[in-house]
Design a protein around this motif. Structure first.
Motif, PDB file in Angstrom:
ATOM      1  N   ILE B 317       0.853  -1.183   0.000  1.00 53.89           N
ATOM      2  CA  ILE B 317       0.000   0.000   0.000  1.00 53.89           C
ATOM      3  C   ILE B 317       0.897   1.244   0.000  1.00 53.89           C
ATOM      4  O   ILE B 317       1.906   1.269   0.698  1.00 53.89           O
ATOM      5  N   PRO B 318       0.543   2.273  -0.780  1.00 56.55           N
ATOM      6  CA  PRO B 318       1.441   3.438  -0.868  1.00 56.55           C
ATOM      7  C   PRO B 318       1.635   4.128   0.492  1.00 56.55           C
ATOM      8  O   PRO B 318       0.703   4.233   1.288  1.00 56.55           O
ATOM      9  N   ALA B 319       2.837   4.595   0.732  1.00 59.53           N
ATOM     10  CA  ALA B 319       3.166   5.270   1.986  1.00 59.53           C
ATOM     11  C   ALA B 319       2.249   6.467   2.235  1.00 59.53           C
ATOM     12  O   ALA B 319       1.877   6.764   3.370  1.00 59.53           O
ATOM     13  N   GLU B 320       1.867   7.160   1.155  1.00 58.79           N
ATOM     14  CA  GLU B 320       1.032   8.364   1.301  1.00 58.79           C
ATOM     15  C   GLU B 320      -0.305   8.025   1.973  1.00 58.79           C
ATOM     16  O   GLU B 320      -0.825   8.803   2.766  1.00 58.79           O
ATOM     17  N   TYR B 321      -0.846   6.873   1.617  1.00 57.99           N
ATOM     18  CA  TYR B 321      -2.113   6.458   2.226  1.00 57.99           C
ATOM     19  C   TYR B 321      -1.963   6.352   3.736  1.00 57.99           C
ATOM     20  O   TYR B 321      -2.798   6.826   4.500  1.00 57.99           O
ATOM     21  N   TYR B 322      -0.876   5.736   4.163  1.00 59.13           N
ATOM     22  CA  TYR B 322      -0.671   5.575   5.606  1.00 59.13           C
ATOM     23  C   TYR B 322      -0.479   6.924   6.297  1.00 59.13           C
ATOM     24  O   TYR B 322      -1.037   7.180   7.357  1.00 59.13           O
ATOM     25  N   LEU B 323       0.346   7.778   5.681  1.00 58.77           N
ATOM     26  CA  LEU B 323       0.619   9.077   6.306  1.00 58.77           C
ATOM     27  C   LEU B 323      -0.667   9.880   6.444  1.00 58.77           C
ATOM     28  O   LEU B 323      -0.952  10.465   7.495  1.00 58.77           O
ATOM     29  N   GLN B 324      -1.462   9.901   5.380  1.00 57.30           N
ATOM     30  CA  GLN B 324      -2.719  10.652   5.435  1.00 57.30           C
ATOM     31  C   GLN B 324      -3.637  10.053   6.504  1.00 57.30           C
ATOM     32  O   GLN B 324      -4.204  10.781   7.319  1.00 57.30           O
ATOM     33  N   THR B 325      -3.735   8.729   6.511  1.00 57.96           N
ATOM     34  CA  THR B 325      -4.574   8.041   7.493  1.00 57.96           C
ATOM     35  C   THR B 325      -4.133   8.392   8.918  1.00 57.96           C
ATOM     36  O   THR B 325      -4.944   8.727   9.780  1.00 57.96           O
ATOM     37  N   LEU B 326      -2.822   8.316   9.154  1.00 59.85           N
ATOM     38  CA  LEU B 326      -2.313   8.576  10.504  1.00 59.85           C
ATOM     39  C   LEU B 326      -2.534  10.030  10.918  1.00 59.85           C
ATOM     40  O   LEU B 326      -2.778  10.328  12.086  1.00 59.85           O
ATOM     41  N   ASN B 327      -2.456  10.928   9.957  1.00 57.98           N
ATOM     42  CA  ASN B 327      -2.710  12.337  10.266  1.00 57.98           C
ATOM     43  C   ASN B 327      -4.166  12.576  10.638  1.00 57.98           C
ATOM     44  O   ASN B 327      -4.476  13.451  11.438  1.00 57.98           O
TER      45      ASN B 327
END
Lengths: 394, 394
Positions: B317-327
């Motif tokens: 899964i793209p890193a951006e998805y995780y970062l946005q989710t965590l934010n």
């Protein structure tokens, strides 16, 4: 052979279709069976009954399937055969986590003969696989992750026989009562108690790993390197702390520090006075251009008091230098060597790591793993010798 | 301040020159002193006498020196300040191995306040540094590799005081008699016996790491995350085996599995029935597009029965998805979370790892480290509470 990927409730009728068509082997990828409670367990029993009646063997359900690098058969959906390198390590597990492409190992040269994910083990299990792998010419080392064992006594009997031919490495999660609950482990499992299966594994000549990572890292050394004849370790370090860290793990892994012969000490002294002794510290030479890796490795490995060697490499030196050096080394056939690739910086480390692995040298990113792998190899030498004539290494 | 990099036998006269010029602090990088036997020890004593007479403090000899990211001072020759990220982890050691740029950590976002390599500790030692770091506003967590302790009693007294303010993590190589010999450890060391210093460290409220790698990985969690108030762990896994592996280490690290509230179970059930429970297995959702990480993490973290969380991320899964989710996640201020980044393939894993670390989330390449870090944080919460009112967490 058929591979079934469908909703769990559709699987019985698909297995019936397979029986009618004369299919003899089925991999059931679908989940939603015994791992999901009673209802799933009933569904699983139904499938097993249909298969037994038709003489069909089943792998799974709830499995990712198998990989066979000898004939190129790959049934695991997210693995492409091009990404699995052919080699002599057999990996088996009750989980998809075992796949080398499921971790960083996949891209780092890990070389496989077979992969098997048991899943729920409704039919084929770890005993069947052990018996198969014992005779598999492509497999040199067997690495297993096992959560529950259905028939403990038979497993240990088979393992004992196989372990005399090939090393069996096992990592067993579920060593606390809390994690066993999390696994919903099957009845008839070998144990309960961590100490009970540890002792049983030991008696059967099985080598235990403490984590999935350790399992993969130990298997690698067996794959690439010859077995040692004894447990006397030589260490080439680049710092005093590195030497101490390696020594701690060595002693805890059943190795002893080799006492170098006077001749070796003389050779090392002639290369540089600071190199004398075991651990031999090559670190101070590093500041003075290319360190004399070839000379030091040769001196240590050819000492009759050294059975195996840990060598620390430095990431700031080009990988080509190490490869050339290692190719030039005159070494005895029966002395394994592992490598700790040390900083600075990930670029240099990764490049050396990759080149070494690709050329059949077991490389490690931490010193503990590099030493523990040698400890496991020495443990296996002992297992083999005990089987033969009861002799023990030091 | 002066930095001396010269042949050992020239050092006394250079220190004399420094004394004449009124220098007050000296870092002696040169080796060839007490670590090299009696002759070197005499030379070292000579240097110490000159310095004492002139009121000069010395770091070393046989040290790589220090790094101070607050004022940009870097005396370690192979470290450039641009490669060290500024942060709140203080690293101290008797070896150059401690440097984050000496390992893969350097390029992976490890954030430093101070680095100090003690070397031979002819003057400044671990006690001086502890006292300094206790008051250092930039330092949140103190991570030390210590081989020998000169004044055990005083060290423990100081550590006890400092540990109430800031976590002190220690990795001590030299726990076998063979490795202590390899270290030529100084007389007056705290121990002898592994059990003795383990018990002493525990009494002083020091948290022990089992390897250099573990030291660095635990420190990272303290640096990025708040302290938990208790030891009840929530686990988001992607496989049954992952859940069991995490649970084993959790129990062994002093954590307990959180029993989720009925309300949380209901929330999880509504997201998907297979998510109910702890460990919560998000793996089966992964095949159905983007898994509901935000919803599951929020449900777990906001449960009053959960004190800390381990979350497994998937490398495809793209890193951006995780970062946005965590934010986006609404989370309580007092609940730390660590991440295991799991396969397939090193590219995806490395990218997520790097992006997470750069954004202040502690990421791990194996599940054991991710859990052990939370165990250490919970251990520190206990240490702080014991100091205050004797209360204990569960």
């Amino acid at each position: 052979m058929a591979i079934i990927i469908a909703a769990a409730r559709q699987v019985p009728s698909i297995v019936k279709d397979c029986a009618e068509k004369g299919v003899k082997a089925i991999i059931i990828v679908s989940d939603g069976f015994a791992e999901r409670g009673e209802e799933g367990a009933e569904l699983q029993n139904e499938v097993v009954e249909i298969a037994r009646g038709a003489g069909i063997r089943i792998l799974g359900p709830n499995t990712l399937g198998t990989v066979n690098t000898t004939n190129g058969l790959v049934t695991i959906p997210y693995i492409t055969s091009s990404r699995i390198k052919r080699g002599n390590i057999a990996l088996a597990a009750q989980t998809g986590l075992i796949s080398p492409t499921a971790s960083r190992y996949g891209d780092l040269g890990y070389k496989i003969s077979k992969i098997c994910d048991f899943g729920n083990k409704c039919d084929l299990d770890e005993i069947d696989l052990l018996e198969y792998l014992a005779g598999d010419l492509e497999t040199k080392v067997i690495a297993m992750e096992i959560e529950g064992i259905r028939d403990g006594r038979r497993f240990l009997d088979v393992a004992k026989r196989v372990a005399k031919k090939k090393p069996i490495l096992i990592f067993k999660p579920g060593r606390t009562k809390e994690s066993k609950k999390a696994l919903m482990s099957h009845t008839g499992s070998i144990a309960g108690d961590k100490k009970i299966y540890e002792s049983a594994f030991k008696q059967a000549g099985i080598i235990q790993a403490n984590s999935l990572r350790e399992l993969l890292e130990i298997a690698k050394a067996f794959s690439y390197q010859p077995l040692p004849e004894g447990n006397r370790l030589g260490i080439i370090t680049i710092t005093g702390a590195g030497g101490a860290m390696a020594t701690d793990i060595a002693i805890e892994s059943g190795l002893v520090l080799a006492k170098l012969s006077a001749e070796t000490d003389k050779k090392l002294y002639e290369i540089h006075p600071t190199l004398v002794g075991n651990p031999s510290d090559i670190g101070q030479m590093a500041g003075m251009g290319m360190p004399p890796y070839r000379e030091v490795i040769e001196a240590m490995l050819n000492d009759e008091n050294v059975d195996c060697l840990l060598c620390t490499l430095q990431g700031m030196i080009p990988a080509e230098y190490y490869l050339q050096t290692l190719n030039e080394i005159k070494k005895p056939e029966n002395k394994p060597i592992t490598f700790w690739v040390f900083g600075p910086g990930s670029d240099g480390i990764d490049q050396i790591y990759f080149e070494l692995e690709n050329n059949g040298y077991p490389a490690y990113l931490d010193i503990e793993s590099a030493v523990r792998a040698l400890g496991a190899m020495c443990q296996y030498t002992k297992i083999q010798m005990m089987g033969k004539d009861g002799r023990r290494t030091q």
